[in-house]
Scaffold this active site. Structure first.
Site, PDB file in Angstrom:
ATOM      1  N   ASN A 168      33.943 -18.184  20.785  1.00 29.93           N
ATOM      2  CA  ASN A 168      33.847 -19.600  20.798  1.00 29.93           C
ATOM      3  C   ASN A 168      32.486 -20.045  21.187  1.00 29.93           C
ATOM      4  O   ASN A 168      32.433 -20.694  22.200  1.00 29.93           O
ATOM      5  CB  ASN A 168      34.922 -20.397  21.579  1.00 29.93           C
ATOM      6  CG  ASN A 168      35.312 -21.867  21.092  1.00 29.93           C
ATOM      7  OD1 ASN A 168      34.479 -22.169  19.971  1.00 29.93           O
ATOM      8  ND2 ASN A 168      36.099 -22.307  21.504  1.00 29.93           N
TER       9      ASN A 168
ATOM     10  N   HIS B  70      40.040 -28.222  26.663  1.00 31.51           N
ATOM     11  CA  HIS B  70      41.203 -27.463  25.954  1.00 31.51           C
ATOM     12  C   HIS B  70      42.591 -28.372  25.746  1.00 31.51           C
ATOM     13  O   HIS B  70      43.297 -28.292  24.759  1.00 31.51           O
ATOM     14  CB  HIS B  70      41.257 -26.388  26.513  1.00 31.51           C
ATOM     15  CG  HIS B  70      40.349 -25.129  26.133  1.00 31.51           C
ATOM     16  ND1 HIS B  70      39.259 -24.847  26.914  1.00 31.51           N
ATOM     17  CD2 HIS B  70      40.259 -24.376  25.083  1.00 31.51           C
ATOM     18  CE1 HIS B  70      38.433 -24.047  26.273  1.00 31.51           C
ATOM     19  NE2 HIS B  70      39.242 -23.734  24.966  1.00 31.51           N
TER      20      HIS B  70
END
Length: 512
Positions: free
Chosen positions: A348, A379
């Site tokens: 990521n 998140h």
């Protein structure tokens, strides 16, 4: 008997027969259909709607409209959440005091995202909705905040207050509405990202993206402005290579991943009856098998961008074009990682860059802690995410301590180095498995079941390693540091050299 939730969605149900035939959730079928359509549209966008054939306004409008269509097709009325936060953030950009625009944008975007994330956990009781719009909302949040900080840099800060990278990306003029909508909602990145910089996106839309990169990296441009007379490298080879990777990931997912469900790690019968080594082995392979779906989504998105002519990094050392500017993952480095940091730095990637851009490089103090908090909030609020982040702390500290204490003794021969690399690879992969399992299990109960089945062994080993190596090396390190600094100061008027000062690496801030 109720309808199977896998085949329910607030988005389009045109592909419901395909979903039922393949046995895939309808939202995944819709996502894949949109990404494949985006791939075809990207080629058309580059070849027939190129800057030489269409003006920037048309390119912005088409990219935006296609992105909104994808949102409505996949999420139905849930797409209103993404549109609302984008429009609201643009109003802030236009009306707010520029000295605080980055703060207002961060609070608005992160606040809206957090409210939506909380609703998933507490209203829907841990259910990952068949139509989960949080992914696009997370990407849009990154874009909104990135643009706001770069706009603040361009309009409110002097050049000496900015790093070279910040100066390059600083925005000196407020974006128009169509530019703002296009940057946030374009069809290339609306579903799975990644986040890119506003100036680079505008360069792409207006036809300067490749020529500017060629001037920066190779100086091969000729002619008056370097655009008309320089042949642009084709992305076709890069697109084909990335689509081949996607095909392999899809095949792996269909044949292996579905046969190794993550939830089996906490199945009561398996936990109670299987030996520890069997549980450990299954956990390792089930985590390995869970990665290809992320590889697939991110690599396909990268291919879509490249097909449109976006993502050119420059010419590599061999003089070949590189199309990895907005690459989000390095599969080879992940699978061969011999350290926790190497794994994180190549996973990521664009989110790590975003965290560095808006938080780590700007926080006046407690940079690592604030970056950790921002990453955790971005998140979501599932408890499993926080188990993962907290578990990563002692593991990272232990990995650094072991590497510092042991590695130099393993470089004396090729055999020792190979043995050390094999050991650290296995240790890294097992530690990653142990760390990210709660991230996939989500709930507290499932996480505790898994950790108990593993006897908390990675926690215990990591903490003991940190304590033992810290006590062992603290006196010698202090002595060596004092000696080095003393000798340096006696031979030169310069301050203590870099070896005596903690300098964070380029991606140490990645907490996700």
């Amino acid at each position: 008997m109720g309808e199977d939730t896998r085949f329910k969605t607030t988005g389009s149900k045109w592909l419901l027969p395909v979903s039922e035939l393949l046995g895939f959730p309808l939202d995944q079928v819709n996502f894949l259909a949109c990404q494949l359509f985006a791939l075809a549209a990207a080629f058309w966008f580059r070849l027939y709607l190129s800057p030489s054939h269409a003006n920037p306004l048309v390119r912005h409008a088409v990219a935006t409209l296609l992105g909104i269509v994808f949102l409505i097709f996949c999420f139905g009325w849930y797409s209103a959440h993404i549109l609302t936060v984008v429009v609201g953030s643009y109003l802030i950009i236009i009306n707010a005091d520029m000295n605080n625009v980055h703060r207002y944008s961060m609070v608005t975007a992160m606040g809206y995202l957090t409210v939506c994330q909380v609703s998933r956990v507490f209203i829907y009781n841990y259910g990952v909705l068949s139509t989960d719009f949080s992914g696009p909302l997370m990407i849009v949040t990154q874009k909104i905040t990135t643009l706001a900080f770069q706009l603040h840099d361009g309009l409110c800060k002097k050049s000496e207050q900015l790093s070279p990278g910040q100066m390059t990306l600083a925005i000196n003029v407020r974006p128009s509405l169509i530019q703002y909508l296009s940057y946030n909602l374009n069809f290339l990145s609306i579903l799975v990202g990644p986040c890119s910089n506003y100036k680079e996106y505008i360069d792409f839309i207006e036809g300067r993206h490749i020529s500017r990169r060629l001037r920066q990296h190779s100086g091969t441009c000729n002619g008056h402005n370097g655009y008309d007379k320089t042949p642009e490298p084709s992305p076709n080879n890069a697109v084909c290579r990335k689509l081949l990777v996607c095909s392999g990931c899809m095949l792996f997912f269909l044949t292996v991943t579905r046969a190794l469900p993550i939830t089996y790690n906490v199945d009561p019968q398996f936990v109670n009856n299987a030996p520890f080594l069997t549980r450990l082995t299954y956990a390792f392979f089930s985590i390995q098998a869970a990665r290809p779906k992320f590889y697939f989504a991110w690599t396909l998105s990268d291919a879509v961008h490249n097909a449109a002519g976006y993502g050119f990094l420059g010419m590599d050392a061999n003089g070949k074009p590189s199309w990895d500017l907005i690459c989000n993952i390095n599969i080879l480095r992940i699978e061969t990682a011999t350290s926790f940091k190497t794994f994180i730095d190549n996973w990521n990637i664009q989110t790590g860059i975003w965290l560095k851009t808006v938080c780590y490089d700007r926080a006046p103090r407690h940079r690592l802690a604030l970056t950790f908090i921002l990453s955790a909030l971005w998140h979501g609020v599932y408890p499993g995410y926080y188990f993962t982040f907290i578990t990563a702390i002692p593991i990272t500290m232990a990995a650094r301590a072991v590497r510092k204490s042991v590695r130099q003794h393993m470089l004396s021969s090729r055999g020792l180095k190979l043995g050390y690399d094999l050991f650290t690879w296995a240790a890294t992969q097992l530690a990653i498995c142990y760390t990210v399992m709660p991230f996939l299990l989500l709930a507290v109960e499932s996480t505790l079941v898994y950790y108990r089945s593993m006897y908390f062994h990675v926690h215990i080993i990591s903490i003991l390693a940190v304590i033992a190596l810290h006590q062992k090396h603290k006196p010698s390190e202090l002595s060596a540091t004092n000696k080095t600094c003393s000798s340096s100061s006696s031979s030169s008027s310069s301050p203590c050299p870099a070896q005596c000062q903690p300098i964070p690496s380029n991606n140490n801030n990645k907490v996700d």
